[in-house]
Scaffold this motif. Structure first.
Motif, PDB file in Angstrom:
ATOM      1  N   PHE A 117      19.310  -7.301  47.895  1.00 38.61           N
ATOM      2  CA  PHE A 117      20.715  -6.900  47.777  1.00 38.61           C
ATOM      3  C   PHE A 117      21.524  -7.485  48.921  1.00 38.61           C
ATOM      4  O   PHE A 117      21.322  -7.160  50.080  1.00 38.61           O
ATOM      5  N   ASN A 118      22.451  -8.365  48.562  1.00 40.23           N
ATOM      6  CA  ASN A 118      23.385  -8.944  49.530  1.00 40.23           C
ATOM      7  C   ASN A 118      24.786  -8.588  49.044  1.00 40.23           C
ATOM      8  O   ASN A 118      25.276  -9.180  48.075  1.00 40.23           O
ATOM      9  N   PRO A 119      25.438  -7.626  49.662  1.00 40.13           N
ATOM     10  CA  PRO A 119      26.726  -7.166  49.152  1.00 40.13           C
ATOM     11  C   PRO A 119      27.787  -8.258  49.096  1.00 40.13           C
ATOM     12  O   PRO A 119      28.657  -8.238  48.227  1.00 40.13           O
ATOM     13  N   ASP A 120      27.703  -9.235  50.011  1.00 43.83           N
ATOM     14  CA  ASP A 120      28.677 -10.324  49.981  1.00 43.83           C
ATOM     15  C   ASP A 120      28.470 -11.231  48.773  1.00 43.83           C
ATOM     16  O   ASP A 120      29.436 -11.715  48.174  1.00 43.83           O
ATOM     17  N   ASP A 121      27.217 -11.452  48.401  1.00 48.75           N
ATOM     18  CA  ASP A 121      26.946 -12.243  47.201  1.00 48.75           C
ATOM     19  C   ASP A 121      27.478 -11.525  45.955  1.00 48.75           C
ATOM     20  O   ASP A 121      28.066 -12.153  45.068  1.00 48.75           O
ATOM     21  N   TRP A 122      27.256 -10.234  45.890  1.00 46.01           N
ATOM     22  CA  TRP A 122      27.780  -9.453  44.761  1.00 46.01           C
ATOM     23  C   TRP A 122      29.302  -9.533  44.732  1.00 46.01           C
ATOM     24  O   TRP A 122      29.903  -9.758  43.683  1.00 46.01           O
TER      25      TRP A 122
END
Length: 457
Positions: free
Chosen positions: A106-111
């Motif tokens: 989980f990478n919130p910036d990628d999402w």
């Protein structure tokens, strides 16, 4: 006043009413609150169902535990029980899945980048589904939250920060009820004459969620388990609209008690995967799964169960034309990935919006929703133009419009196609119906696909 600090022995029915405030804890008063404009302008959203149920990722999806437990494991013939017998030891419990909900990718910036490129203006994260597991370190769900077990992270806080940095509004889904919460079960056995679950768990948790993360969408569910009086929905909403840190911007849906859908709330959801082909003047939202068989992730999904991009675009256009917002639901994986096929669908919608977004964002419904002659044409209205969006390419490159003739009779509007540089030629018949004929360009010279927006100004 910090409502989270209130002791649980205060009567829930009274704790939120502050005398003299604008909105009182009754539907007559709450229904008078105007819809915050940002929500009507936004038009496009994304919902995510993510939780412990993302680990088995099998039959039942987000309802896996509810169905498995209801039919009695390990000996029932339900698909969930068979799945467990075939893949896990007899002593394995649903709670054991939590340690495998790892979110290591989980990478919130990628999402957030993905959501931005999809054209979505808001997201709604399932912070707690019916299983009761919270994606933030809830004080009221010890050892059953994403900080204490599994990822050991505040997933809500991380994603909220990332999407807001891209000017995307952050919203949260919250289930009022929980599958097997013993406190709620006791209230239910008492025919909801007691409200211990509300006082000890639900209300403090909802307040914590709002005050800590300042969520601007509260999308509640699980309403069928009790009347609004049990959930004390009007009390919570009075606090939310009068005292909360998001009182001027927050919007809520309509699932605030048994049989209340389509009656109260800033926007109506009405039912899962709801769609309308006629105008609904009260603001509503069409929230749909990209996987037709589940809201959560399924490892065994196939292409036949996925909504094609063309259908998503058609639903988007129709929803907005009929006064709604359009929301796409995806289910991330247990390890924090968004499946490539979901990414493809979201990016396809984003590509279409980059060309045609002018006909969607900040628009309102027009006098007509779809055309009387070419019924595959749907209308929206901007500040200075009307948009006719064709979800099919017209035969012989000529589009016939009946409902739009008032824009042409005794007038000389300019007609353009979004994404195409030249003006379009048009004529109007002298028959009583005064049909408008618009000549489309050669299709090979037009940007984009799936639907084409004409601007009539």
């Amino acid at each position: 006043m910090n409502f989270i600090a209130l002791t649980t022995n205060i009567l829930v029915l009274n704790i939120f009413f502050v005398y003299g405030k604008k909105y009182e804890p009754n539907w007559d008063s709450l229904d008078k609150r105007p819809l915050p404009q940002w929500y009507d302008d936004a038009k496009i959203g994304i919902m995510m169902h993510w939780g412990v149920y993302s680990v088995p990722s099998a039959a039942g999806g987000e309802w896996f535990w509810g169905v498995w437990g209801h039919y009695g494991h390990p000996n029932s013939n339900s698909s969930q029980s068979k799945f467990m017998r075939n893949n896990y030891p007899p002593q394995f419990t649903y709670q054991d899945f939590a340690r495998y909900f790892t979110a290591e990718f989980f990478n919130p910036d990628d999402w957030a980048d993905l959501f931005e490129n999809s054209g979505a203006k808001y997201i709604t994260l399932t912070t707690k589904h019916h299983e009761g597991f919270t994606l933030w370190p809830s004080t009221y769900s010890p050892n059953w939250n994403a900080k204490d077990v599994g990822p050991n992270r505040d997933l809500v806080g991380e994603l909220a920060k990332a999407v807001r940095s891209r000017n995307i509004t952050f919203g949260t889904y919250y289930s009022l009820y929980e599958f097997y919460n013993p406190i709620e079960g006791k209230d239910k056995r008492n025919h909801h004459k007691t409200n211990e679950y509300i006082r000890r768990k639900m209300f403090p948790e909802m307040l914590e969620l709002v005050e800590k993360y300042k969520t601007e969408i509260i999308w509640v569910d699980g309403d069928w388990e009790g009347k609004a009086e049990y959930w004390n929905s009007t009390g919570f909403l009075a606090w939310l609209y009068n005292e909360s840190p998001v009182k001027d911007t927050v919007v809520v849906n309509d699932r605030w008690g048994l049989k209340l859908k389509g009656h109260h709330g800033d926007f109506w959801n009405l039912k899962d995967n709801f769609a309308s082909v006629t105008l609904i003047k009260h603001k509503w939202e069409g929230t749909r799964t990209l996987d037709l068989w589940s809201w959560g992730y399924r490892r065994n999904m196939n292409l036949d169960s996925l909504v094609p991009t063309k259908d998503l675009i058609r639903l988007l256009v129709r929803d907005v034309s009929c006064g709604g917002n359009f929301v796409m639901n995806i289910g991330p994986t247990h390890d924090g990935r968004i499946d490539l096929v979901f990414q493809e669908r979201l990016l396809d919608v984003g590509k279409w919006l980059k060309i045609n977004g002018e006909a969607i964002y900040k628009t309102r419904y027009w006098t007509y929703q779809n055309d009387t002659v070419s019924q595959f044409v749907w209308y929206t209205k901007g500040q200075s133009a009307v948009y006719a969006i064709a979800i099919e390419w017209p035969k012989e490159n000529v589009l016939q419009l009946g409902s739009a003739n008032e824009l042409f009779v005794n007038k000389k509007p300019i007609v353009t196609m979004l994404g195409y540089p030249d003006k379009l030629k048009w004529t109007i018949t002298n028959t009583p119906n005064k049909t408008v004929s618009i000549t489309f360009p050669n299709r090979a010279t037009v940007k984009g696909e799936w639907a084409w927006a004409l601007k009539i100004k």
